[in-house]
Design a protein around this motif. Structure first.
Motif, PDB file in Angstrom:
ATOM      1  N   ARG A 141      28.436  27.227  24.977  1.00 54.82           N
ATOM      2  CA  ARG A 141      27.684  27.990  23.986  1.00 54.82           C
ATOM      3  C   ARG A 141      27.153  27.055  22.916  1.00 54.82           C
ATOM      4  O   ARG A 141      27.691  25.984  22.674  1.00 54.82           O
ATOM      5  CB  ARG A 141      28.546  29.086  23.355  1.00 54.82           C
ATOM      6  CG  ARG A 141      29.700  28.581  22.508  1.00 54.82           C
ATOM      7  CD  ARG A 141      30.581  29.743  22.068  1.00 54.82           C
ATOM      8  NE  ARG A 141      31.655  29.311  21.183  1.00 54.82           N
ATOM      9  CZ  ARG A 141      32.610  30.112  20.735  1.00 54.82           C
ATOM     10  NH1 ARG A 141      32.624  31.392  21.092  1.00 54.82           N
ATOM     11  NH2 ARG A 141      33.554  29.633  19.921  1.00 54.82           N
ATOM     12  N   GLN A 142      26.086  27.496  22.272  1.00 57.09           N
ATOM     13  CA  GLN A 142      25.468  26.704  21.221  1.00 57.09           C
ATOM     14  C   GLN A 142      24.944  27.618  20.128  1.00 57.09           C
ATOM     15  O   GLN A 142      24.093  28.470  20.377  1.00 57.09           O
ATOM     16  CB  GLN A 142      24.343  25.836  21.770  1.00 57.09           C
ATOM     17  CG  GLN A 142      23.807  24.824  20.779  1.00 57.09           C
ATOM     18  CD  GLN A 142      22.989  23.746  21.451  1.00 57.09           C
ATOM     19  OE1 GLN A 142      22.412  23.953  22.516  1.00 57.09           O
ATOM     20  NE2 GLN A 142      22.935  22.579  20.834  1.00 57.09           N
ATOM     21  N   LYS A 184      24.439  23.600  15.555  1.00 56.73           N
ATOM     22  CA  LYS A 184      25.686  23.057  16.061  1.00 56.73           C
ATOM     23  C   LYS A 184      25.487  22.496  17.466  1.00 56.73           C
ATOM     24  O   LYS A 184      24.547  22.853  18.171  1.00 56.73           O
ATOM     25  CB  LYS A 184      26.777  24.128  16.085  1.00 56.73           C
ATOM     26  CG  LYS A 184      27.088  24.734  14.726  1.00 56.73           C
ATOM     27  CD  LYS A 184      28.248  25.702  14.788  1.00 56.73           C
ATOM     28  CE  LYS A 184      29.556  25.006  15.082  1.00 56.73           C
ATOM     29  NZ  LYS A 184      30.716  25.942  15.053  1.00 56.73           N
ATOM     30  N   GLU A 185      26.391  21.634  17.860  1.00 54.88           N
ATOM     31  CA  GLU A 185      26.310  21.051  19.193  1.00 54.88           C
ATOM     32  C   GLU A 185      26.828  22.028  20.234  1.00 54.88           C
ATOM     33  O   GLU A 185      27.549  22.981  19.924  1.00 54.88           O
ATOM     34  CB  GLU A 185      27.102  19.741  19.249  1.00 54.88           C
ATOM     35  CG  GLU A 185      28.595  19.906  19.027  1.00 54.88           C
ATOM     36  CD  GLU A 185      29.328  18.582  18.988  1.00 54.88           C
ATOM     37  OE1 GLU A 185      28.666  17.537  18.885  1.00 54.88           O
ATOM     38  OE2 GLU A 185      30.574  18.586  19.072  1.00 54.88           O
ATOM     39  N   ARG A 186      26.447  21.790  21.474  1.00 53.37           N
ATOM     40  CA  ARG A 186      26.887  22.647  22.550  1.00 53.37           C
ATOM     41  C   ARG A 186      28.393  22.514  22.740  1.00 53.37           C
ATOM     42  O   ARG A 186      28.936  21.404  22.799  1.00 53.37           O
ATOM     43  CB  ARG A 186      26.139  22.301  23.838  1.00 53.37           C
ATOM     44  CG  ARG A 186      26.317  23.326  24.933  1.00 53.37           C
ATOM     45  CD  ARG A 186      25.237  23.188  26.007  1.00 53.37           C
ATOM     46  NE  ARG A 186      23.918  23.474  25.471  1.00 53.37           N
ATOM     47  CZ  ARG A 186      22.827  23.632  26.212  1.00 53.37           C
ATOM     48  NH1 ARG A 186      22.907  23.534  27.541  1.00 53.37           N
ATOM     49  NH2 ARG A 186      21.660  23.875  25.646  1.00 53.37           N
ATOM     50  N   GLU A 187      29.073  23.647  22.855  1.00 49.51           N
ATOM     51  CA  GLU A 187      30.522  23.709  22.874  1.00 49.51           C
ATOM     52  C   GLU A 187      31.028  24.235  24.212  1.00 49.51           C
ATOM     53  O   GLU A 187      30.520  25.230  24.742  1.00 49.51           O
ATOM     54  CB  GLU A 187      31.019  24.611  21.741  1.00 49.51           C
ATOM     55  CG  GLU A 187      32.520  24.824  21.705  1.00 49.51           C
ATOM     56  CD  GLU A 187      32.933  25.878  20.698  1.00 49.51           C
ATOM     57  OE1 GLU A 187      34.137  25.918  20.345  1.00 49.51           O
ATOM     58  OE2 GLU A 187      32.070  26.653  20.249  1.00 49.51           O
ATOM     59  N   ALA A 206      26.282  32.947  19.441  1.00 49.55           N
ATOM     60  CA  ALA A 206      25.671  31.749  19.999  1.00 49.55           C
ATOM     61  C   ALA A 206      24.852  32.139  21.217  1.00 49.55           C
ATOM     62  O   ALA A 206      24.928  33.271  21.702  1.00 49.55           O
ATOM     63  CB  ALA A 206      26.739  30.728  20.396  1.00 49.55           C
ATOM     64  N   TYR A 258      24.780  31.572  25.046  1.00 45.16           N
ATOM     65  CA  TYR A 258      25.762  31.205  26.060  1.00 45.16           C
ATOM     66  C   TYR A 258      25.054  30.766  27.333  1.00 45.16           C
ATOM     67  O   TYR A 258      24.163  31.453  27.835  1.00 45.16           O
ATOM     68  CB  TYR A 258      26.692  32.382  26.350  1.00 45.16           C
ATOM     69  CG  TYR A 258      27.729  32.575  25.277  1.00 45.16           C
ATOM     70  CD1 TYR A 258      29.068  32.260  25.500  1.00 45.16           C
ATOM     71  CD2 TYR A 258      27.365  33.052  24.023  1.00 45.16           C
ATOM     72  CE1 TYR A 258      30.016  32.421  24.502  1.00 45.16           C
ATOM     73  CE2 TYR A 258      28.306  33.207  23.018  1.00 45.16           C
ATOM     74  CZ  TYR A 258      29.628  32.891  23.262  1.00 45.16           C
ATOM     75  OH  TYR A 258      30.570  33.051  22.269  1.00 45.16           O
TER      76      TYR A 258
END
Length: 124
Positions: free
Chosen positions: A38-39, A43-46, A92, A94
């Motif tokens: 998710r992002q 923010k960075e992709r998590e 976010a 997804y």
């Protein structure tokens, strides 16, 4: 390269649930691990979760462990993400992704193909 299409995103109140689906085109889906990331804006992709080729092994990110469940149905070429007890910070886009192999990886570099994403918004 496989085509991946996510669906099931939407707006939900905090504490609610959603189930995301990711449908894969073509043959060979059951040979590969799959993952969800998710992002959020800025923010960075998590990493969210990953599942091996058979569904026997799963991993989860710390922020979602105990609330989210990843699963797959190889007969339908589909991977799912059940999201429970949703929080506003879960908001976010997804993405689902296909691994380079049949095992589980949590690294961005371990995935070859990506879907276009589906928006999940959790209101307070």
């Amino acid at each position: 390269q496989v085509q991946l299409v996510e669906s099931g995103g939407g707006l939900v109140q905090a504490g609610g649930s959603l189930r995301l689906s990711c449908a894969a085109s073509g043959r060979g889906f059951s040979l590969f691990g799959m993952g969800w990331f998710r992002q959020a804006p800025g923010k960075e992709r998590e990493f969210v979760g990953a599942i091996n080729w058979s569904g026997s092994t799963t991993y989860y990110g710390v922020s979602v462990k105990g609330r989210f469940t990843i699963s797959r149905d190889n007969a339908k070429n589909t991977v799912y993400l059940q999201m429970n007890s949703l929080k506003p910070e879960d908001t976010a886009v997804y993405y689902c992704a296909q691994s380079k192999g049949g095992g589980v990886t949590t690294q961005l570099g371990g995935f070859d193909s990506w879907g276009q994403g589906t928006q999940v918004s959790v209101s307070s």
